[in-house]
Motif scaffolding. Structure first.
Motif, mmCIF file in Angstrom:
data_model
loop_
_atom_site.group_PDB
_atom_site.id
_atom_site.type_symbol
_atom_site.label_atom_id
_atom_site.label_comp_id
_atom_site.label_asym_id
_atom_site.label_seq_id
_atom_site.Cartn_x
_atom_site.Cartn_y
_atom_site.Cartn_z
ATOM 1 N N ALA A 23 -8.824 32.081 -21.052
ATOM 2 C CA ALA A 23 -9.779 32.751 -21.941
ATOM 3 C C ALA A 23 -10.610 31.737 -22.701
ATOM 4 O O ALA A 23 -11.841 31.863 -22.795
ATOM 5 C CB ALA A 23 -9.022 33.662 -22.911
ATOM 6 N N VAL A 24 -9.964 30.723 -23.255
ATOM 7 C CA VAL A 24 -10.682 29.697 -24.014
ATOM 8 C C VAL A 24 -11.619 28.917 -23.095
ATOM 9 O O VAL A 24 -12.787 28.678 -23.429
ATOM 10 C CB VAL A 24 -9.693 28.750 -24.722
ATOM 11 N N GLY A 25 -11.130 28.531 -21.923
ATOM 12 C CA GLY A 25 -11.965 27.787 -20.981
ATOM 13 C C GLY A 25 -13.168 28.578 -20.520
ATOM 14 O O GLY A 25 -14.294 28.055 -20.462
ATOM 15 N N ILE A 26 -12.975 29.849 -20.207
ATOM 16 C CA ILE A 26 -14.071 30.705 -19.753
ATOM 17 C C ILE A 26 -15.095 30.894 -20.862
ATOM 18 O O ILE A 26 -16.307 30.892 -20.621
ATOM 19 C CB ILE A 26 -13.514 32.066 -19.288
ATOM 20 N N ALA A 27 -14.614 31.038 -22.108
ATOM 21 C CA ALA A 27 -15.534 31.224 -23.237
ATOM 22 C C ALA A 27 -16.431 30.008 -23.419
ATOM 23 O O ALA A 27 -17.644 30.137 -23.651
ATOM 24 C CB ALA A 27 -14.738 31.487 -24.513
ATOM 25 N N PHE A 28 -15.869 28.812 -23.301
ATOM 26 C CA PHE A 28 -16.687 27.604 -23.423
ATOM 27 C C PHE A 28 -17.605 27.435 -22.212
ATOM 28 O O PHE A 28 -18.753 26.997 -22.342
ATOM 29 C CB PHE A 28 -15.805 26.370 -23.598
ATOM 30 N N GLY A 29 -17.106 27.775 -21.026
ATOM 31 C CA GLY A 29 -17.930 27.678 -19.833
ATOM 32 C C GLY A 29 -19.130 28.602 -19.886
ATOM 33 O O GLY A 29 -20.220 28.265 -19.401
ATOM 34 N N ALA A 30 -18.967 29.771 -20.517
ATOM 35 C CA ALA A 30 -20.052 30.746 -20.611
ATOM 36 C C ALA A 30 -21.202 30.243 -21.459
ATOM 37 O O ALA A 30 -22.360 30.638 -21.264
ATOM 38 C CB ALA A 30 -19.516 32.060 -21.190
ATOM 39 N N VAL A 31 -20.907 29.354 -22.406
ATOM 40 C CA VAL A 31 -21.942 28.829 -23.304
ATOM 41 C C VAL A 31 -23.023 28.087 -22.521
ATOM 42 O O VAL A 31 -24.190 28.043 -22.924
ATOM 43 C CB VAL A 31 -21.311 27.892 -24.364
ATOM 44 N N SER B 229 -24.716 36.423 -26.127
ATOM 45 C CA SER B 229 -23.362 36.887 -26.454
ATOM 46 C C SER B 229 -22.309 35.809 -26.215
ATOM 47 O O SER B 229 -21.139 36.000 -26.568
ATOM 48 C CB SER B 229 -23.012 38.124 -25.620
ATOM 49 N N ALA B 230 -22.701 34.702 -25.615
ATOM 50 C CA ALA B 230 -21.753 33.613 -25.351
ATOM 51 C C ALA B 230 -22.144 32.406 -26.194
ATOM 52 O O ALA B 230 -22.830 31.506 -25.729
ATOM 53 C CB ALA B 230 -21.748 33.254 -23.867
ATOM 54 N N SER B 231 -21.726 32.398 -27.447
ATOM 55 C CA SER B 231 -22.097 31.323 -28.356
ATOM 56 C C SER B 231 -20.981 30.299 -28.478
ATOM 57 O O SER B 231 -19.805 30.611 -28.273
ATOM 58 C CB SER B 231 -22.418 31.884 -29.741
ATOM 59 N N LEU B 232 -21.348 29.086 -28.843
ATOM 60 C CA LEU B 232 -20.359 28.043 -29.063
ATOM 61 C C LEU B 232 -19.455 28.412 -30.238
ATOM 62 O O LEU B 232 -18.243 28.181 -30.195
ATOM 63 C CB LEU B 232 -21.058 26.711 -29.329
#
Length: 273
Positions: free
Chosen positions: A138-146, A152-155
């Protein structure tokens, strides 16, 4: 913090974020140097808190962005989110049935997964390790989305997710190391086992960030996948373990902990995201 993190690539950010969550797991495991046992009410409250954080993170940091990104990519948003969400749950269900592990408070004969002669300590660590996998993803995907510059995908949102996951990892580290100490392990060995349960998070985080950066259409599915896997862990493991005990007050404490965890993660995501 946001300015400092922005100088790194998304994969590096994912590594830093998940090293933080692993580090907090180690801090929790470090309680074994000060305590040989932990009050059951306190543990229930901490596990309830962890469940609340994961539920809030699943929606605010994962599912909601997944739906918005699917719409931006021209996908059928509800279908993308549903496929990803159920896929995450199915993945954890399969892992749960295959990988040998033992939940807290149960006898070795009640271990799940394929039959094995592994020691009780290994089975306990694996139980926590299983649900650290979706947290790292989840954390990796969230950073990758940035990397895609989607609103909707903010740092800040990715950092909020890492902070929330880190906070709820603290009781998980203690939930492994302290029971091992009670079973006769030295403090050092119990600590090493406890922190080891979080080592999969940096690995899963880097894999998650790299995967979604490589295939953009995969991103909405990946976010929903991580959400489904985390909700599976909450319902299958955290909430039942937080409700263990004979006194009704233990149930109340776990429920209050869950509410507080949800509220804190919601505040982090809205404030930073």
């Amino acid at each position: 913090m946001i300015n400092w993190m922005s100088q790194f690539s998304p994969v590096q950010q994912a590594l830093i974020g998940t090293l933080f969550t692993w580090g907090v797991t180690a801090l929790g495991a470090g309680l074994v140097f000060f305590f040989k046992k932990i009050n059951k009410k306190v543990l229930n409250g901490m596990l309830g808190f962890a469940a609340g954080v994961m539920i809030a993170a699943s929606f605010w940091s994962l599912l909601a962005p997944s739906i918005e990104m699917a719409e931006d990519l021209g996908q059928t948003a509800w279908l993308t989110a549903t496929i990803g969400f159920l896929g995450g749950g199915l993945f954890l269900f399969i892992v749960d049935k295959v990988l040998p592990h033992l939940h807290m408070g149960l006898d070795t004969s009640q271990a799940e997964g394929v039959k094995t002669s592994w020691q009780r300590s290994i089975l306990l660590v694996l139980a926590i390790t299983i649900h650290n996998i979706p947290e790292g993803l989840a954390v990796g995907i969230a950073f990758g989305a940035v990397a895609y510059g989607i609103p909707s995908a903010s740092l800040g949102g990715a950092i909020a997710l890492a902070l929330g996951i880190g906070l709820q990892n603290f009781p998980e580290g203690a939930a492994v190391s302290i029971p091992l100490r009670r079973e006769g392990f030295s403090r050092r060995k119990a600590f090493l086992y406890g922190q080891a349960s979080g080592i999969v998070e940096p690995i899963a985080g880097v894999i998650g960030a790299f995967a979604v950066m490589s295939i953009r259409p995969l991103l909405p599915y990946a976010l929903a996948f991580a959400a489904g896997a985390m909700i599976y862990v909450v319902v299958e493991e955290l909430i039942p373990e937080a409700q263990q005990g004979d006194e009704i007050t233990r149930t109340d404490i776990a429920t209050i902990g869950c509410m507080l965890g949800f509220a804190l993660m919601m505040i982090l995501d809205v404030a930073l995201g």
